[in-house]
Design an enzyme around this catalytic site. Sequence first.
Site, PDB file in Angstrom:
ATOM      1  N   MET A  84       8.666   4.051   9.174  1.00 15.60           N
ATOM      2  CA  MET A  84       8.868   2.806   9.911  1.00 15.60           C
ATOM      3  C   MET A  84       9.172   1.636   8.990  1.00 15.60           C
ATOM      4  O   MET A  84       9.846   0.684   9.382  1.00 15.60           O
ATOM      5  CB  MET A  84       7.626   2.503  10.751  1.00 15.60           C
ATOM      6  CG  MET A  84       7.740   1.265  11.609  1.00 15.60           C
ATOM      7  SD  MET A  84       6.268   0.981  12.601  1.00 15.60           S
ATOM      8  CE  MET A  84       6.364   2.330  13.738  1.00 15.60           C
ATOM      9  N   GLY A  85       8.664   1.685   7.763  1.00 13.85           N
ATOM     10  CA  GLY A  85       8.865   0.580   6.839  1.00 13.85           C
ATOM     11  C   GLY A  85       7.798   0.593   5.767  1.00 13.85           C
ATOM     12  O   GLY A  85       7.305   1.650   5.379  1.00 13.85           O
TER      13      GLY A  85
ATOM     14  N   LYS B  14       2.339  -3.730   8.712  1.00 16.13           N
ATOM     15  CA  LYS B  14       3.501  -2.854   8.569  1.00 16.13           C
ATOM     16  C   LYS B  14       4.760  -3.650   8.863  1.00 16.13           C
ATOM     17  O   LYS B  14       4.939  -4.172   9.962  1.00 16.13           O
ATOM     18  CB  LYS B  14       3.386  -1.668   9.531  1.00 16.13           C
ATOM     19  CG  LYS B  14       2.072  -0.935   9.365  1.00 16.13           C
ATOM     20  CD  LYS B  14       2.022   0.346  10.151  1.00 16.13           C
ATOM     21  CE  LYS B  14       0.664   1.009   9.896  1.00 16.13           C
ATOM     22  NZ  LYS B  14       0.689   2.430  10.043  1.00 16.13           N
TER      23      LYS B  14
ATOM     24  N   LEU C 142       0.814  -1.214   0.000  1.00 14.46           N
ATOM     25  CA  LEU C 142       0.000   0.000   0.000  1.00 14.46           C
ATOM     26  C   LEU C 142       0.847   1.264   0.000  1.00 14.46           C
ATOM     27  O   LEU C 142       0.420   2.301  -0.504  1.00 14.46           O
ATOM     28  CB  LEU C 142      -0.922   0.014   1.232  1.00 14.46           C
ATOM     29  CG  LEU C 142      -1.963  -1.114   1.322  1.00 14.46           C
ATOM     30  CD1 LEU C 142      -2.687  -1.041   2.656  1.00 14.46           C
ATOM     31  CD2 LEU C 142      -2.942  -1.018   0.165  1.00 14.46           C
ATOM     32  N   GLY C 143       2.043   1.195   0.571  1.00 19.37           N
ATOM     33  CA  GLY C 143       2.881   2.381   0.634  1.00 19.37           C
ATOM     34  C   GLY C 143       4.069   2.144   1.542  1.00 19.37           C
ATOM     35  O   GLY C 143       4.343   1.017   1.969  1.00 19.37           O
ATOM     36  N   ALA C 144       4.786   3.220   1.832  1.00 14.94           N
ATOM     37  CA  ALA C 144       5.966   3.144   2.682  1.00 14.94           C
ATOM     38  C   ALA C 144       6.057   4.403   3.507  1.00 14.94           C
ATOM     39  O   ALA C 144       5.549   5.464   3.126  1.00 14.94           O
ATOM     40  CB  ALA C 144       7.232   2.958   1.842  1.00 14.94           C
ATOM     41  N   GLY C 145       6.686   4.271   4.679  1.00 16.71           N
ATOM     42  CA  GLY C 145       6.830   5.416   5.568  1.00 16.71           C
ATOM     43  C   GLY C 145       8.098   5.319   6.371  1.00 16.71           C
ATOM     44  O   GLY C 145       9.000   4.515   6.057  1.00 16.71           O
TER      45      GLY C 145
ATOM     46  N   ASP D  78       2.487  12.457  15.943  1.00 17.48           N
ATOM     47  CA  ASP D  78       2.622  12.750  14.515  1.00 17.48           C
ATOM     48  C   ASP D  78       1.252  12.805  13.851  1.00 17.48           C
ATOM     49  O   ASP D  78       1.013  12.165  12.824  1.00 17.48           O
ATOM     50  CB  ASP D  78       3.505  11.701  13.841  1.00 17.48           C
ATOM     51  CG  ASP D  78       3.959  12.129  12.441  1.00 17.48           C
ATOM     52  OD1 ASP D  78       3.929  13.348  12.164  1.00 17.48           O
ATOM     53  OD2 ASP D  78       4.339  11.262  11.645  1.00 17.48           O
TER      54      ASP D  78
ATOM     55  N   VAL E 133       4.028  -0.726   4.163  1.00 20.58           N
ATOM     56  CA  VAL E 133       2.676  -1.067   4.602  1.00 20.58           C
ATOM     57  C   VAL E 133       2.028  -1.916   3.520  1.00 20.58           C
ATOM     58  O   VAL E 133       2.078  -1.580   2.334  1.00 20.58           O
ATOM     59  CB  VAL E 133       1.836   0.199   4.857  1.00 20.58           C
ATOM     60  CG1 VAL E 133       0.476  -0.176   5.427  1.00 20.58           C
ATOM     61  CG2 VAL E 133       2.564   1.145   5.800  1.00 20.58           C
TER      62      VAL E 133
END
Length: 875
Positions: free
Chosen positions: A26-27, A43, A21-24, A137, A29
Amino acid sequence: MAGDHGPDPDEVGPYRLLRRLGAGGMGTVHLGVDRAGRQVAVKLIRPDLARRPEFRDRLKREADSARRVARFCTAAVLDVDVTGDVPFLVTEFVDGPTLAESVRARGPLSHGELHQLAASMATALMAIHRAGIVHRDLKPGNIVLSRLGPKVIDFGIARALDTTSALTGEHPVGTPALMAPEQARGGVITSAADVFAWGGVLVYAGTGRYPFGSGPPAALLYRAANDHPVLDGFEDSLRPLVEEAMRKDPQERPSAEELYAQLLDLRMTETASPVGPPLAEVAALVEPVSTPSPTSLPTPVTILPRPDSAAADETVTVAAGTPPPYLTLPTMLSPDAVAQRPEAPGRGRSGSPAGPAKPGRRASSGAAASGTAAATGAAKSTGQARSTGAAGSTGVTGSTGVTGSAGAAGPAGPAAAAGRPHTSGKSRPSGESRPSGRARASGPRGLAGPRLLGVLAAVLAVAVAAVVLVVLGRGGEPAGTNTPEQVAGRALRLQDQDRPLARRLALAAYQLAPDAPATRRAMVGLFAADVDPLAVTLGSRLLSAAVRPDGRLLAAGTDTGTVELWDLTDGANPVHVDTVTGVGDWVYTVAFSPNGTTLAAGAGNGDVRLWDVTEPGRPRALATLTFHRDRVRSVAFSPDGATLASGGDDGQVALWDVADPGRPQRRWVADGATAGIRSVVFSPHGGLLAFGGDDGTVRLWDVVDPARPNPRPALRGSGRTVQSVVFSPDGSTIAAGGLDGSVRLWALTPSGTSELGSTPGGVGGVTSVGFGTDSGGGLLVSASEDAVVRLTDVSVATSPVPLTDLHGHTKAVNAALFVPGGRTIVSAGGDGSVRLWTVDPAALTGAACADPANLITEREWRDAFRTVPFAPPCR
């Protein structure tokens, strides 16, 4: 991304990964499914973080804490595993665009949408902060616009990253454009930092710009610490609250609870249409939580797009009668909605909430309450409901119009019967099109036809009602009667105009007829708040409470994983009997079996525990029921004690055979279709199971055969989370309290159900409701987030009368219930105390008679009782 895992794995632990689904920070998703086929968000932690033991430890602690957060506009944390090569975190999957994506795609929110987003975020922060967590956040990318409303995600996890950042020398975790000054300076971070970010997110949502502009992180952090936020173009009515939230000193910012309370006081006017299609149309594309059965599919209605929409040649088809697919804040915050329906419970024409009444006072209804009810009833009896709608309503038909069912909240519905004023005569803003329908005549000539007849009919109905009011009182008996019951009713209606006289009348009426339910309720309403409760402090925060059917044993669940047992045999001197340990997590619910020998408890780890409490001083563990994957919010025994129902945040309902509680067997399980279950309860006769949850409905199942339950039509409420459901002692009424702050009532008949009305239950959400068995079963107790216990007269369920507010708790009251017999109320709160309130009229009489001001005079007696010989009370 640095430190990426490379190719995505197909599965981790018991979860199969479908797609990224995506990345952030933390790592990555991923969309995944568990073994039951339910979608989740998984995640995967970055390898560089996973190599740090301190990060793994912190992530586990923070995730465990986050699992305790109530699902109020939040995405739940379901699971965490930090022991494998690839640590992972599992959360509820929320389908929908983020706020950031929505603003980029369609521009800033409209004023109405902004108000609704403000309250949804405040609600989420209340839940997060009450679990002892700071989000750290909060940003547009962490707010998902789901079909059920905006949901805040990734709460509590940022602290694990923050700890690692401190060890590695990296920048503190957070979004520089929304960081609070103390966060930018590296100071102590508290819940006030989330409140600051709340204001910044609203500025972004309302203007499309961040409050401190754009630029490199260092420049943004400097501005956050030294400059005032730029609010140019921001919505006027929210501006003062945002300014308070973004004060530099964290001590001067309001709490999340204060934000929510102030939002309820706000009124705003939509001055401009938003850019792009309405958010309701954007979120309508999100797949619903559950698909309605083919037999209950509503009629589609085509909604034309706004003229300024970029896709003006398109239309959107939604289901008639379906609640808005997202942004489900109570409509009290929308002036357009207020102009189209009766006012919300506890509100006057000004639109400001009634708020908690002073001790011993009820929310004012005035003489107009019974007058409105009688007038409406007269109009209805003469067949003028349709005319009333044509003359004074907005012309909307369906669930909010007068041409709907008897349960509709139109002028002839329960709102009128409850004496609430109407605002359906308000004019529409200039340029707003009128809704089409029968209520609108085609052209000016229509005004001289059916509409004029409707006006004349309505006037005639009011004239007839005026005559009826002279002859009839609230109970339909002749005015001026001298029965104690009638005097008691007059006392309750009089308490806001002349409270001293009301108290004298109530005391005199009770002493003339001490067994009459009406006189007993009047004594409770006018004198219960005078008597201080007996308070027992346990030290731990109390989440739940139950009383054994014989009224002699109290069980209270705590946030330390214990159940405290108290002997109530001597109500004036409760004795602590024992502490049941080893539950394993927060105890969200407790219940006794009908014979009082078995105690059940539901915990935050998904377990249901059973104990033998035949000897309360030596409780004996019987069994642990493992099925639920998330917090168990409610457990309930059937009247025969053979079946136990459990429901929780995983949305599942389970029925257990506990005829032998030492060897329980699972009879039946199903998805409750409520997106999370908060309350389960059996009817007094055992044939029905009712439960309520996050989707705002109350579901009914026929459980005559617990192995083959049959669903019945759902009861629709405000659309906000239902937190407590209860049956009346005779099983004829269901009451449900929810996050919207109201208690809703439905009648149960052999032919089906019908909505009776609603009554104010508290500010910030109703946590618990319960019926009393004394006073004819006409007393309802409710507890709320505002630390108040409320009593309401529901003997006439279509016209509930708030009786009194009981003050004493200093934090949210999580449970309130009548001790069997109905003469004492037990409440348990977040302040760590249990309080026992006296609602026994005989006991209240002693305190009342001690004050000479409560003794009726001969003249007052003659005016009230007419021919009854004067009998001074308290002799």
